[in-house]
Write an enzyme that holds these catalytic residues in place. Structure first.
Site, PDB file in Angstrom:
ATOM      1  N   ARG A   1      41.140  56.704  43.792  1.00 41.69           N
ATOM      2  CA  ARG A   1      40.819  55.725  44.829  1.00 41.69           C
ATOM      3  C   ARG A   1      39.379  55.941  45.269  1.00 41.69           C
ATOM      4  NH1 ARG A   1      43.737  51.421  45.438  1.00 41.69           N
ATOM      5  NH2 ARG A   1      45.684  52.526  45.914  1.00 41.69           N
TER       6      ARG A   1
ATOM      7  N   GLY B   1      49.881  38.248  52.856  1.00 43.53           N
ATOM      8  CA  GLY B   1      49.292  39.492  52.367  1.00 43.53           C
ATOM      9  C   GLY B   1      48.041  39.247  51.531  1.00 43.53           C
TER      10      GLY B   1
ATOM     11  N   HIS C   1      38.579  46.790  40.577  1.00 43.14           N
ATOM     12  CA  HIS C   1      38.795  48.109  39.968  1.00 43.14           C
ATOM     13  C   HIS C   1      37.850  48.275  38.787  1.00 43.14           C
ATOM     14  CE1 HIS C   1      42.146  48.503  42.543  1.00 43.14           C
ATOM     15  NE2 HIS C   1      43.157  48.366  41.700  1.00 43.14           N
TER      16      HIS C   1
ATOM     17  N   CYS D   1      47.878  46.228  38.348  1.00 44.27           N
ATOM     18  CA  CYS D   1      46.540  45.639  38.342  1.00 44.27           C
ATOM     19  C   CYS D   1      45.593  46.386  37.402  1.00 44.27           C
ATOM     20  CB  CYS D   1      45.964  45.582  39.743  1.00 44.27           C
ATOM     21  SG  CYS D   1      46.227  47.070  40.704  1.00 44.27           S
TER      22      CYS D   1
END
Ligand code: NAP
Length: 341
Positions: A240, A13, A247, A133
């Site tokens: 988003r 992943g 981010h 995160c």
């Protein structure tokens, strides 16, 4: 130096692949590396330090069979819920990147730059949780300021990259951008995100809760309080955005005391793994194109509120697959080894 048998659950992943890169970069003391994923990936090769390793199918017994001592989990909360206890039972320390164990009272939730001492609680269940995160990069900036001025309240708006939703999120943006240039964007069928993400903004990440906040927003609220060990007021709006990686966050902090910007900047310059990029006169400020593929948290646009002397505004950007997942998890493992826990 003692070497460890290390497993990576979710090896194929976005976070799993980054873990291999970060472990190699820091020359982590590895005796054996065990890539684990689903049955559909079993048998494929993953390269580490120039050598190929076969991905094994994740099973309840593989941790015992492979004598795993450190197990990084990044394959989704339900996988961690089912398999992490077996890894711990087999004697491994589990460092979990999912949200499944984060708010359990007997599981430490750790950002090594903020609350390294909490790692000692790993003995409770053999599990250490890696925070969300978006939370990690924010608390790395809050902690040094809280130590000086005492935080009362934090308001944050996030601009979260599509890779936050894994490989599928990145593929969906790329496909839609290709649709755009082929004049067929209006026909796109969103799968990973609730709406078209290319050339759009979506003010929803994860499901809505009864209080009309999203699960992502409540993670930032609850996890920040747990990591800083104080019930400060936190409000978050998570959005988003059509950015591939990293981010960004606009953060407003209300302090107990009046805030001195020079002292605040100095504290951030001296903070571990934080980089201050802040010179408006030179258009110098953090952006995803700067932070991506790095292990640092960038902060800029640091300025006092126009009305209140105890309020500071700033802009924080970090690679969320590294700082927000793989790198933070490896730093936890390095501290765990150093603590000889
Ligand atoms: N992406 C981020 O920025 C980020 C940041 C922090 C935390 N996280 C968390 O980390 C986790 C992984 O995220 P990601 O972005 O890396 O997702 P991803 O790119 O979709 O990768 C998912 C991984 O999980 C494995 N997996 C799925 N089902 C499995 C099963 N039944 N058995 C074994 N392995 C299975 C997949 O293996 P196959 O390839 O074999 O399907 C793949 O390796 C998630 O819980 C996420 O919330 C992600």
């Amino acid at each position: 130096m003692r070497k460890y048998n290390v497993a990576i659950v979710g090896a194929t992943g976005a976070v799993g692949e980054e873990l291999f890169r970060v472990l190699e970069e820091v020359d982590f003391p590895i005796n054996k590396i065990v890539p684990l994923a689903s049955s559909k990936s079993a048998g494929i090769d993953i390269e580490y330090k120039g050598k190929n390793y076969k991905v094994l199918e994740l099973t309840e017994s593989v941790f015992e069979e492979q004598d795993v001592e450190i197990a990084f989990f990044s394959a989704g909360g339900s996988i961690s819920a089912q398999f992490a206890p077996f890894a711990a039972e087999a004697g491994a320390v589990v460092i979990d990147n999912t949200s499944h164990f984060r708010m359990d009272a007997d599981v430490p939730l750790v950002v090594p730059e903020c609350n390294p001492g909490d790692i000692a609680q790993w003995k409770n269940r053999g599990i250490i949780a890696n925070p969300n995160c978006s939370t990690i990069q924010m608390v790395q900036v809050l902690k040094p300021l809280d130590d000086i001025f005492g935080i009362k309240r934090v308001d944050v708006s996030t601009y979260q990259a599509v890779s936050g939703a894994g490989k599928a999120g990145m593929e969906e943006l790329v496909n839609q951008m290709q649709d755009f240039f082929a004049f067929r964007l209006s026909e796109c069928e969103p799968k990973t995100f609730p709406y078209q993400i290319a050339l759009n903004l979506i003010p929803q990440i994860d499901v809505f809760m009864e209080n009309d906040y999203t699960k992502e927003e409540m993670k930032m609220v609850n996890e920040t309080q747990k990591i800083l060990g104080k019930n400060i007021e936190v409000s978050a709006t998570c959005v988003r955005v059509p950015v591939m990686r990293s981010h960004s966050e606009a953060i407003t902090i209300h302090f107990e005391k009046d805030v001195n910007v020079e002292r605040a900047v100095e504290a951030l310059r001296n903070a571990e793994n934080v980089v201050v990029l802040d010179d408006p006169s030179k258009k110098e400020y953090p952006m995803p194109i700067i932070s991506t593929d790095t292990n640092d948290t960038f902060v800029g646009r640091i300025r006092k509120d126009l009305n209140r002397s105890n309020v500071l505004h700033l802009w924080c950007v970090a690679d969320q697959i590294r700082v927000g997942a793989a790198t933070n998890a490896v730093r936890i493992a390095q501290k765990w080894i150093a603590m000889d826990a």
